[in-house]
Design an enzyme around this catalytic site. Structure first.
Site, mmCIF file in Angstrom:
data_model
loop_
_atom_site.group_PDB
_atom_site.id
_atom_site.type_symbol
_atom_site.label_atom_id
_atom_site.label_comp_id
_atom_site.label_asym_id
_atom_site.label_seq_id
_atom_site.Cartn_x
_atom_site.Cartn_y
_atom_site.Cartn_z
ATOM 1 N N ASN A 100 68.310 32.230 67.349
ATOM 2 C CA ASN A 100 68.257 32.757 68.637
ATOM 3 C C ASN A 100 69.772 33.187 68.886
ATOM 4 O O ASN A 100 70.192 34.142 69.669
ATOM 5 C CB ASN A 100 68.106 31.841 69.697
ATOM 6 N N GLN A 166 77.783 30.202 71.956
ATOM 7 C CA GLN A 166 76.730 30.466 71.233
ATOM 8 C C GLN A 166 76.240 31.794 71.945
ATOM 9 O O GLN A 166 75.034 31.701 72.352
ATOM 10 C CB GLN A 166 75.606 29.327 71.248
ATOM 11 N N ASP A 168 73.866 34.916 72.551
ATOM 12 C CA ASP A 168 72.541 35.257 72.049
ATOM 13 C C ASP A 168 72.438 36.246 71.115
ATOM 14 O O ASP A 168 72.940 37.492 71.613
ATOM 15 C CB ASP A 168 71.515 35.357 73.100
ATOM 16 N N ARG A 196 62.993 24.548 60.048
ATOM 17 C CA ARG A 196 62.674 24.129 61.074
ATOM 18 C C ARG A 196 63.406 25.302 62.046
ATOM 19 O O ARG A 196 64.671 25.318 61.907
ATOM 20 C CB ARG A 196 63.329 22.600 61.292
ATOM 21 N N ASP A 198 64.849 26.877 65.125
ATOM 22 C CA ASP A 198 65.493 26.427 66.253
ATOM 23 C C ASP A 198 65.358 27.393 67.545
ATOM 24 O O ASP A 198 65.318 28.628 67.254
ATOM 25 C CB ASP A 198 66.880 26.671 65.999
ATOM 26 N N TYR A 202 63.213 31.732 72.629
ATOM 27 C CA TYR A 202 64.237 32.472 73.629
ATOM 28 C C TYR A 202 64.737 33.819 73.076
ATOM 29 O O TYR A 202 65.803 34.287 73.354
ATOM 30 C CB TYR A 202 65.420 31.450 73.837
ATOM 31 N N LEU A 203 64.011 34.344 72.021
ATOM 32 C CA LEU A 203 64.589 35.502 71.180
ATOM 33 C C LEU A 203 64.860 36.709 71.969
ATOM 34 O O LEU A 203 65.605 37.482 71.863
ATOM 35 C CB LEU A 203 63.841 35.817 70.153
ATOM 36 N N GLU A 205 64.799 39.110 75.832
ATOM 37 C CA GLU A 205 64.691 39.134 77.176
ATOM 38 C C GLU A 205 64.094 40.077 77.856
ATOM 39 O O GLU A 205 64.234 41.187 77.481
ATOM 40 C CB GLU A 205 66.519 38.983 77.459
ATOM 41 N N GLU A 240 60.562 24.644 66.900
ATOM 42 C CA GLU A 240 61.081 24.001 67.774
ATOM 43 C C GLU A 240 61.081 24.507 69.324
ATOM 44 O O GLU A 240 61.580 25.380 69.489
ATOM 45 C CB GLU A 240 62.840 23.645 67.685
HETATM 46 C C1 NOJ Z 1 68.171 22.994 69.724
HETATM 47 C C2 NOJ Z 1 68.997 21.946 68.901
HETATM 48 O O1 NOJ Z 1 67.966 20.731 68.536
HETATM 49 C C3 NOJ Z 1 69.983 21.555 69.508
HETATM 50 O O2 NOJ Z 1 70.726 20.603 69.028
HETATM 51 C C4 NOJ Z 1 70.925 22.737 69.802
HETATM 52 O O3 NOJ Z 1 71.934 22.298 70.702
HETATM 53 C C5 NOJ Z 1 70.163 23.974 70.545
HETATM 54 N N1 NOJ Z 1 68.864 23.919 69.884
HETATM 55 C C6 NOJ Z 1 70.894 25.306 70.046
HETATM 56 O O4 NOJ Z 1 70.848 25.592 68.946
#
Ligand code: NOJ
Length: 527
Positions: A100, A166, A168, A196, A198, A202-203, A205, A240
């Site tokens: 993301n 961070q 996007d 996994r 992450d 949210y990719l 908008e 996730e």
């Molecule tokens: C989910 C992760 O598990 C978490 O640790 C992180 O802060 C956010 N995504 C942002 O990447």
């Protein structure tokens, strides 16, 4: 049967696991030295938290390069040897894929913010005002106040769902999508067994939406899955996405998106059921959980590296869980609780065993969190979620046997209850009645009982509310799992016309059994 359906995953933070060169940070060589332990425990697949170069403002979820290894952890060669060593032991390894966003230190963002005409400008989501996408929730409330951050260099705002460090990525840009598919191939070519993934929802908008789970996201996930199915058919994608199961179902697609999705709402309900002595919240959520397409599987967990997330419960349940499990303000963060499993359960061995028993018998592939198998504690004096990411406690020597350094990336837990002087792998391996032996026994039993990975769930009827008792059934195996959520013993009438054998003691039972306070029993059934 696909390998991940009956597997046990083990999530670990390389930085926290074992430090081989005494620089205070765990590393890949350290991890290799501990693989015998993971193999002994019975782990099938190791999940490594982000290992890429990163300023570590979000413990690696702020990636500064998708093509390297963080210098604290070693070199690319270390990674390759680690993957080989994991495979040599019959285990697999997945890594985090942070799609993301990147770190603001990533060269793409550094380039993008140099000028509005930068060739990389469109790798991120920019706006001249912070007014677009109003109403999109904050994921880190209390720390961030907006999903937009002002960039002084170019006088525009960039979009970020997590920390403002961070930004996007802009998935409307085909170059971004292509770049991330290259990343996927790169790591699969190095031998990882999947990702996994992450922050999946949210990719993309879109104005007038919550900017979550948009159709375009599914289209892109299908593209990733196609790469996997075509060229790496054994690899897995684990999502996730913190959502109710109905909203997660689309992420399995028609078997052409994720292989696994975390079943987030089960976790708080297990704690709720235990605190109230009432199974109904667990029963309700599992009754509302739709069947999955062939090859789909839930991933379940008791704790992870993040806060114990309370998004998916009612406001009343949230207040209740906060009151019971995080009475002190410093134990809370965002919409959740920053504590580990053992402290959450007052270090009560009966409750810890009961929760593990539920994790291992309810539907889903269990994902353990490093240190919880020995009942490690947490340190709420550390900022953010760092208190649940402290060094692994290997033995009772200095620094818990984690490192020979003077200064560690984070202090080891050394309080009188959870400190490494008491709680360590070495001490527990030497004691057959310890938690680590118990967790291992659950894992070993699960390997003998594939029905726990794939069997149907059927509640055992007509029992008082503190009984969380159910069948797992497949064509050739049946397991009856009994759990007592209450602080009084519980009498359970057993089903007739089957012979039940205790999975752990071999004892044959019929008629009825009495479960201890917070007790559990597993039986196999022969008609
Ligand atoms: C989910 C992760 O598990 C978490 O640790 C992180 O802060 C956010 N995504 C942002 O990447």
């Amino acid at each position: 049967m696909a390998w991940y359906i009956n597997a046990v995953f083990y999530e670990l933070y390389v930085r926290a696991f074992a430090d081989s060169n005494a620089d205070g940070h765990g590393d890949l060589t350290g991890l290799r030295q501990k693989l015998d332990y993971l193999q002994w425990l019975g782990v099938d697949c190791v999940w490594l938290l982000p290992i890429n170069p990163s300023p570590l403002k979000d413990d690696g979820y702020d990636v500064a390069s998708y093509y390297g290894i963080h210098p604290h952890y070693g070199l690319m060669e270390d990674f390759q040897i680690t993957v080989e060593e994991i495979h040599r032991r019959g285990m697999r390894v997945i890594i985090d894929l942070v799609l993301n966003h990147t770190s603001d230190q990533h060269p793409w963002f550094q380039e993008a913010r140099r000028s509005k005409d930068s060739a990389f400008r469109d790798f991120y989501v920019w706006s001249s005002t912070p007014d677009k996408y109003q109403g999109v929730p904050l994921i880190f409330p209390g720390v961030e106040t907006s999903n937009w951050a002002y960039d002084e260099l170019t006088g525009e705002y960039y979009w970020h769902r997590f920390y403002h460090s961070q930004p996007d990525l802009n998935y409307d840009n085909p170059q971004v999508r292509a770049a991330m598919l290259d990343v996927v191939r790169f790591w699969l070519d190095l031998g990882v067994d999947g990702f996994r993934v992450d922050a999946v929802p949210y990719l993309f908008e879109r104005e007038g939406t919550l900017c979550e789970s948009l159709p375009e996201t599914h289209t892109f996930i299908k593209e990733i899955r196609k790469v996997i199915d075509t060229d790496y058919p054994e690899a897995v994608l684990l999502a996730e996405a913190c959502m109710p199961p109905d909203d997660l179902l689309p992420y399995f697609g028609q078997g052409d998106e994720f292989h696994l999705c975390f079943h987030f709402p089960v976790m708080p309900r297990l704690y709720l059921a235990l605190a109230t002595g009432d199974r109904s919240s667990v029963v309700n959520i599992l009754d509302q959980t739709p069947p999955l397409p062939t090859g789909g599987q839930w991933a379940t967990f008791l704790r992870n590296h993040d806060e114990f997330n309370l998004w998916l419960v009612t406001p009343e349940e949230r207040e209740y869980l906060w009151d019971i499990y995080a009475p002190l303000p410093e134990q809370r963060i965002f919409t959740g609780i920053r504590r580990r499993l053992a402290p959450l359960l007052n270090n009560d061995p009966r409750k810890i065993a009961l929760m593990h028993s539920l994790l291992f018998t309810l539907p889903g592939t269990p994902v353990l969190y490093y240190g919880d198998e020995i009942g490690m504690g947490d340190d709420v004096s550390l900022p953010d979620r760092n208190g649940v990411r402290t060094p692994m406690q290997w033995n009772n020597t200095a620094n818990a046997g984690f490192s020979g350094a003077k200064t560690l990336y984070a202090p080891v837990i050394s309080d009188p209850v959870f400190g490494y002087q008491q709680v360590s792998v070495q001490a527990q391996q030497a004691d057959v009645n310890s938690l680590v032996h118990q967790v291992r026994e659950f894992i070993m039993a699960r390997k003998r009982l594939p029905v726990l990975g794939s069997g149907a769930l059927e509640w055992l009827g007509d029992l008082p509310k503190q009984a969380l008792c159910f069948w797992r059934k497949s064509d050739n195996q049946q397991v009856l799992a009994l759990h007592n959520l209450a602080a009084e013993p519980l009498h359970v009438q057993l089903p007739e016309s089957v012979i039940l054998h205790d999975v752990f003691t071999g004892e044959t039972v019929s008629g009825s059994v009495v479960l201890d306070v917070y007790g559990y029993r597993w039986f196999t059934a022969t008609p």
